[in-house]
Design a protein around this motif. Structure first.
Motif, PDB file in Angstrom:
ATOM      1  N   ARG A  18      26.789 -57.676  24.305  1.00  0.00           N
ATOM      2  CA  ARG A  18      25.698 -58.468  23.726  1.00  0.00           C
ATOM      3  C   ARG A  18      25.270 -57.802  22.431  1.00  0.00           C
ATOM      4  N   VAL A  19      25.536 -58.459  21.321  1.00  0.00           N
ATOM      5  CA  VAL A  19      25.268 -57.853  20.015  1.00  0.00           C
ATOM      6  C   VAL A  19      23.987 -58.423  19.408  1.00  0.00           C
ATOM      7  N   GLY A  20      23.408 -57.663  18.488  1.00  0.00           N
ATOM      8  CA  GLY A  20      22.209 -58.122  17.783  1.00  0.00           C
ATOM      9  C   GLY A  20      20.993 -58.217  18.677  1.00  0.00           C
ATOM     10  N   GLY A  22      18.725 -55.540  19.236  1.00  0.00           N
ATOM     11  CA  GLY A  22      17.826 -54.408  19.006  1.00  0.00           C
ATOM     12  C   GLY A  22      18.509 -53.058  19.007  1.00  0.00           C
ATOM     13  N   ILE A  23      17.778 -52.067  18.457  1.00  0.00           N
ATOM     14  CA  ILE A  23      18.284 -50.707  18.293  1.00  0.00           C
ATOM     15  C   ILE A  23      18.740 -50.099  19.616  1.00  0.00           C
ATOM     16  N   GLY A  24      17.954 -50.294  20.654  1.00  0.00           N
ATOM     17  CA  GLY A  24      18.222 -49.649  21.941  1.00  0.00           C
ATOM     18  C   GLY A  24      19.561 -50.046  22.550  1.00  0.00           C
ATOM     19  N   SER A  25      20.077 -51.217  22.196  1.00  0.00           N
ATOM     20  CA  SER A  25      21.346 -51.677  22.795  1.00  0.00           C
ATOM     21  C   SER A  25      22.538 -50.946  22.205  1.00  0.00           C
ATOM     22  N   GLY A  26      22.344 -50.348  21.026  1.00  0.00           N
ATOM     23  CA  GLY A  26      23.449 -49.669  20.353  1.00  0.00           C
ATOM     24  C   GLY A  26      24.257 -50.631  19.497  1.00  0.00           C
ATOM     25  N   LEU A  27      23.972 -51.928  19.621  1.00  0.00           N
ATOM     26  CA  LEU A  27      24.672 -52.925  18.800  1.00  0.00           C
ATOM     27  C   LEU A  27      23.664 -53.850  18.131  1.00  0.00           C
ATOM     28  N   GLY A  28      22.569 -53.267  17.641  1.00  0.00           N
ATOM     29  CA  GLY A  28      21.549 -54.055  16.951  1.00  0.00           C
ATOM     30  C   GLY A  28      21.870 -54.129  15.474  1.00  0.00           C
ATOM     31  N   LYS A  29      20.930 -54.584  14.674  1.00  0.00           N
ATOM     32  CA  LYS A  29      21.025 -54.691  13.207  1.00  0.00           C
ATOM     33  C   LYS A  29      22.315 -55.373  12.757  1.00  0.00           C
ATOM     34  N   THR A  30      23.348 -54.627  12.396  1.00  0.00           N
ATOM     35  CA  THR A  30      24.562 -55.255  11.870  1.00  0.00           C
ATOM     36  C   THR A  30      25.493 -55.745  12.970  1.00  0.00           C
ATOM     37  N   ALA A  31      25.150 -55.484  14.210  1.00  0.00           N
ATOM     38  CA  ALA A  31      25.894 -55.995  15.370  1.00  0.00           C
ATOM     39  C   ALA A  31      27.374 -55.620  15.362  1.00  0.00           C
ATOM     40  N   GLY A  32      27.669 -54.377  14.943  1.00  0.00           N
ATOM     41  CA  GLY A  32      29.055 -53.895  14.997  1.00  0.00           C
ATOM     42  C   GLY A  32      29.949 -54.403  13.887  1.00  0.00           C
ATOM     43  N   ARG A  33      29.333 -55.092  12.880  1.00  0.00           N
ATOM     44  CA  ARG A  33      30.152 -55.652  11.805  1.00  0.00           C
ATOM     45  C   ARG A  33      30.140 -54.794  10.534  1.00  0.00           C
ATOM     46  N   GLY A  34      29.421 -53.688  10.535  1.00  0.00           N
ATOM     47  CA  GLY A  34      29.351 -52.846   9.335  1.00  0.00           C
ATOM     48  C   GLY A  34      28.463 -53.486   8.289  1.00  0.00           C
ATOM     49  N   HIS A  35      28.528 -53.003   7.047  1.00  0.00           N
ATOM     50  CA  HIS A  35      27.669 -53.521   5.973  1.00  0.00           C
ATOM     51  C   HIS A  35      28.454 -54.372   4.992  1.00  0.00           C
ATOM     52  N   LYS A  36      27.926 -55.537   4.685  1.00  0.00           N
ATOM     53  CA  LYS A  36      28.453 -56.450   3.654  1.00  0.00           C
ATOM     54  C   LYS A  36      29.957 -56.746   3.787  1.00  0.00           C
TER      55      LYS A  36
END
Length: 143
Positions: A18-20, A22-36
């Motif tokens: 489950r991506v995106g 939150g921070i606590g999941s380890g897959l928050g913010k960019t959801a494992g896709r890196g930047h740009k």
């Protein structure tokens, strides 16, 4: 063993990523896709073989050759092989059982390669001009 105690094998099931969330999941913010970049965007991907605009490998290499798909249904048998077979009457099934032609073969032709000493009657099998002459010279026939 009871029906209510049956479980899948160890390691067969695993939780969906489950991506995106939150921070606590380890897959928050960019959801494992890196930047740009193209891979980070929704719907942003390229077709198979695309090399960023460079001429792709499958277009850089020259086209060459062709292999007919009907070849696997055709087979050849030499006069020597017929002689070793030692049957008076030969048909497609006899050749398949003897292992002289493949199991997929539908069209078989006798080629003039070697000698034929015994009289052989061919049924449902073709022959080249030279092979036909050699078979008839040995006292055999084609049907």
């Amino acid at each position: 063993m009871e029906l209510n105690t049956i479980k899948p094998a160890e390691g067969a099931k695993h939780a969906k990523r489950r991506v995106g969330r939150g921070i606590g999941s380890g897959l928050g913010k960019t959801a494992g896709r890196g930047h740009k970049g193209q891979k980070s965007r929704a719907g942003g991907f390229h077709k198979v073989g695309f090399e960023g605009g460079q001429m792709p490998l499958q277009r850089r290499l020259p086209k060459r050759g062709f292999k007919s798909q009907s070849l696997k249904f055709n087979a050849e048998v030499s006069l020597t092989a017929l002689d070793k077979l030692g049957l008076a009457e030969v048909d497609l099934l006899a050749l398949k059982q003897a292992g002289l032609v493949g199991q997929l073969a539908k069209v078989v032709k006798v080629i003039k390669s070697g000698e034929l000493t015994k009289a052989v009657k061919l049924t449902g099998i073709g022959a080249t001009e030279g092979a036909k002459a050699a078979i008839e010279a040995a006292g055999g026939s084609l049907a």
